[in-house]
Design a protein around this motif. Structure first.
Motif, short mmCIF file in Angstrom:
data_model
loop_
_atom_site.label_atom_id
_atom_site.label_comp_id
_atom_site.label_asym_id
_atom_site.label_seq_id
_atom_site.Cartn_x
_atom_site.Cartn_y
_atom_site.Cartn_z
N GLY A 59 -31.36 22.71 8.21
CA GLY A 59 -30.83 21.69 7.33
C GLY A 59 -29.32 21.60 7.25
N GLY A 60 -28.59 22.48 7.90
CA GLY A 60 -27.14 22.37 7.87
C GLY A 60 -26.65 21.18 8.67
N GLY A 61 -25.35 20.93 8.58
CA GLY A 61 -24.77 19.82 9.33
C GLY A 61 -23.41 19.45 8.82
N VAL A 62 -22.97 18.26 9.23
CA VAL A 62 -21.66 17.74 8.84
C VAL A 62 -21.89 16.55 7.90
CG1 VAL A 62 -19.50 16.74 9.63
CG2 VAL A 62 -20.69 18.44 11.04
N VAL A 63 -21.16 16.55 6.79
CA VAL A 63 -21.30 15.48 5.81
C VAL A 63 -19.93 15.20 5.20
CG1 VAL A 63 -21.84 17.08 3.94
CG2 VAL A 63 -22.68 14.72 3.83
N GLN A 64 -19.74 13.98 4.76
CA GLN A 64 -18.48 13.63 4.10
C GLN A 64 -18.50 14.12 2.65
OE1 GLN A 64 -17.97 9.36 4.60
NE2 GLN A 64 -16.69 9.70 6.41
N ALA A 65 -17.32 14.33 2.12
CA ALA A 65 -17.21 14.73 0.73
C ALA A 65 -17.94 13.72 -0.16
CB ALA A 65 -15.75 14.82 0.33
N GLY A 66 -18.67 14.27 -1.13
CA GLY A 66 -19.49 13.44 -2.00
C GLY A 66 -20.91 13.26 -1.53
N GLY A 67 -21.18 13.67 -0.31
CA GLY A 67 -22.50 13.53 0.26
C GLY A 67 -23.44 14.65 -0.14
N SER A 68 -24.63 14.62 0.45
CA SER A 68 -25.68 15.57 0.11
C SER A 68 -26.32 16.16 1.36
CB SER A 68 -26.77 14.89 -0.73
OG SER A 68 -26.25 14.39 -1.94
N LEU A 69 -26.80 17.37 1.22
CA LEU A 69 -27.59 18.04 2.25
C LEU A 69 -28.64 18.88 1.56
CD1 LEU A 69 -24.97 19.42 4.83
CD2 LEU A 69 -26.66 17.63 5.27
N THR A 88 -41.16 29.58 0.88
CA THR A 88 -40.06 28.71 1.26
C THR A 88 -39.15 28.46 0.07
OG1 THR A 88 -41.41 27.62 2.95
CG2 THR A 88 -39.45 26.45 2.19
N VAL A 89 -37.86 28.45 0.34
CA VAL A 89 -36.88 28.12 -0.68
C VAL A 89 -35.98 27.01 -0.15
CG1 VAL A 89 -35.20 29.87 0.04
CG2 VAL A 89 -35.26 29.11 -2.34
N TYR A 90 -35.57 26.13 -1.05
CA TYR A 90 -34.73 24.99 -0.69
C TYR A 90 -33.43 25.04 -1.49
CZ TYR A 90 -39.35 23.37 0.74
OH TYR A 90 -40.61 23.27 1.30
N LEU A 91 -32.41 24.44 -0.93
CA LEU A 91 -31.16 24.27 -1.65
C LEU A 91 -30.72 22.82 -1.50
CD1 LEU A 91 -28.97 25.78 -3.31
CD2 LEU A 91 -27.67 25.97 -1.17
N GLN A 92 -30.84 22.07 -2.58
CA GLN A 92 -30.37 20.69 -2.62
C GLN A 92 -28.91 20.71 -3.03
OE1 GLN A 92 -31.87 17.65 -1.86
NE2 GLN A 92 -29.81 16.85 -2.18
N MET A 93 -28.06 20.22 -2.15
CA MET A 93 -26.62 20.24 -2.40
C MET A 93 -26.12 18.81 -2.54
SD MET A 93 -25.46 23.22 0.28
CE MET A 93 -25.93 22.29 1.73
N ASN A 94 -25.65 18.47 -3.72
CA ASN A 94 -25.13 17.13 -4.01
C ASN A 94 -23.64 17.20 -4.30
OD1 ASN A 94 -27.75 16.03 -3.83
ND2 ASN A 94 -28.13 16.46 -6.01
N ASN A 95 -23.00 16.05 -4.18
CA ASN A 95 -21.57 15.95 -4.46
C ASN A 95 -20.79 17.06 -3.73
OD1 ASN A 95 -19.22 14.94 -5.59
ND2 ASN A 95 -19.48 16.04 -7.52
N LEU A 96 -21.05 17.19 -2.46
CA LEU A 96 -20.42 18.25 -1.68
C LEU A 96 -18.93 18.06 -1.59
CD1 LEU A 96 -23.18 18.55 1.01
CD2 LEU A 96 -22.25 20.49 -0.27
N ARG A 97 -18.22 19.17 -1.56
CA ARG A 97 -16.76 19.19 -1.50
C ARG A 97 -16.32 19.94 -0.25
NH1 ARG A 97 -16.38 21.40 -7.61
NH2 ARG A 97 -16.15 23.37 -6.45
N PRO A 98 -15.12 19.69 0.24
CA PRO A 98 -14.64 20.42 1.43
C PRO A 98 -14.69 21.94 1.26
CG PRO A 98 -13.25 18.50 1.06
CD PRO A 98 -14.20 18.57 -0.11
N GLN A 144 -30.35 33.68 10.10
CA GLN A 144 -29.30 33.64 11.12
C GLN A 144 -28.09 32.84 10.67
OE1 GLN A 144 -31.96 31.74 11.07
NE2 GLN A 144 -31.37 29.67 11.70
N GLY A 145 -28.22 32.08 9.61
CA GLY A 145 -27.12 31.28 9.10
C GLY A 145 -27.17 29.86 9.61
N THR A 146 -26.75 28.93 8.77
CA THR A 146 -26.66 27.54 9.16
C THR A 146 -25.32 26.98 8.67
OG1 THR A 146 -27.79 25.39 9.12
CG2 THR A 146 -27.88 26.69 7.09
N GLN A 147 -24.62 26.29 9.55
CA GLN A 147 -23.29 25.81 9.24
C GLN A 147 -23.35 24.53 8.40
OE1 GLN A 147 -20.06 27.09 10.20
NE2 GLN A 147 -19.38 25.54 8.72
N VAL A 148 -22.60 24.52 7.33
CA VAL A 148 -22.40 23.31 6.53
C VAL A 148 -20.91 22.99 6.57
CG1 VAL A 148 -22.46 22.33 4.20
CG2 VAL A 148 -24.37 23.73 5.03
#
Length: 118
Positions: A8-18, A76-86, A110-114
């Protein structure tokens, strides 16, 4: 042997969600702790959000923006991340502690990059 697989990691703009997901597999009898940590280069790994036997803990920096949830039946565990910041940019690691039929365990994923762009 218990393994953790994150996604579920990835690249997102500030204010976005993952949303991050972590699945534990193996000879699992019980999980007592499961959650998310993050690490940036040159810094120690820090807690983001975690379920423990006494409740749920969040880092102050993510309270009100991140939500941890779980599906115990699916380990399974989830992490909903909203209003992401740099400054949320990091490698996010899943961690779990618990017991198999014969021993305790405490692996890391193993880690996932956000990456959050400004």
């Amino acid at each position: 042997q218990v393994q953790l697989v994150e996604s579920g990691g990835g690249v997102v703009q500030a204010g976005g969600s993952l949303t991050l997901s972590c699945v534990a597999s193996g000879n699992i009898h019980s999980i007592t702790t499961m959650g998310w940590f993050r690490q940036t280069p040159g810094n120690e790994r820090e807690l983001v959000a975690v379920f423990t036997s006494s409740g749920t803990n969040y880092a102050d920096s993510v309270k009100g923006r991140f939500t941890i949830s779980r599906d115990a039946a699916k380990n399974t565990v989830y992490l909903q991340m909203n209003n992401l910041r740099p400054d949320d940019t990091a490698v996010y690691y899943c961690h779990a502690e618990g017991f198999t039929d014969t021993a305790d365990f405490g692996p890391w994923g193993q880690g996932t990059q956000v990456t959050v762009s400004s």
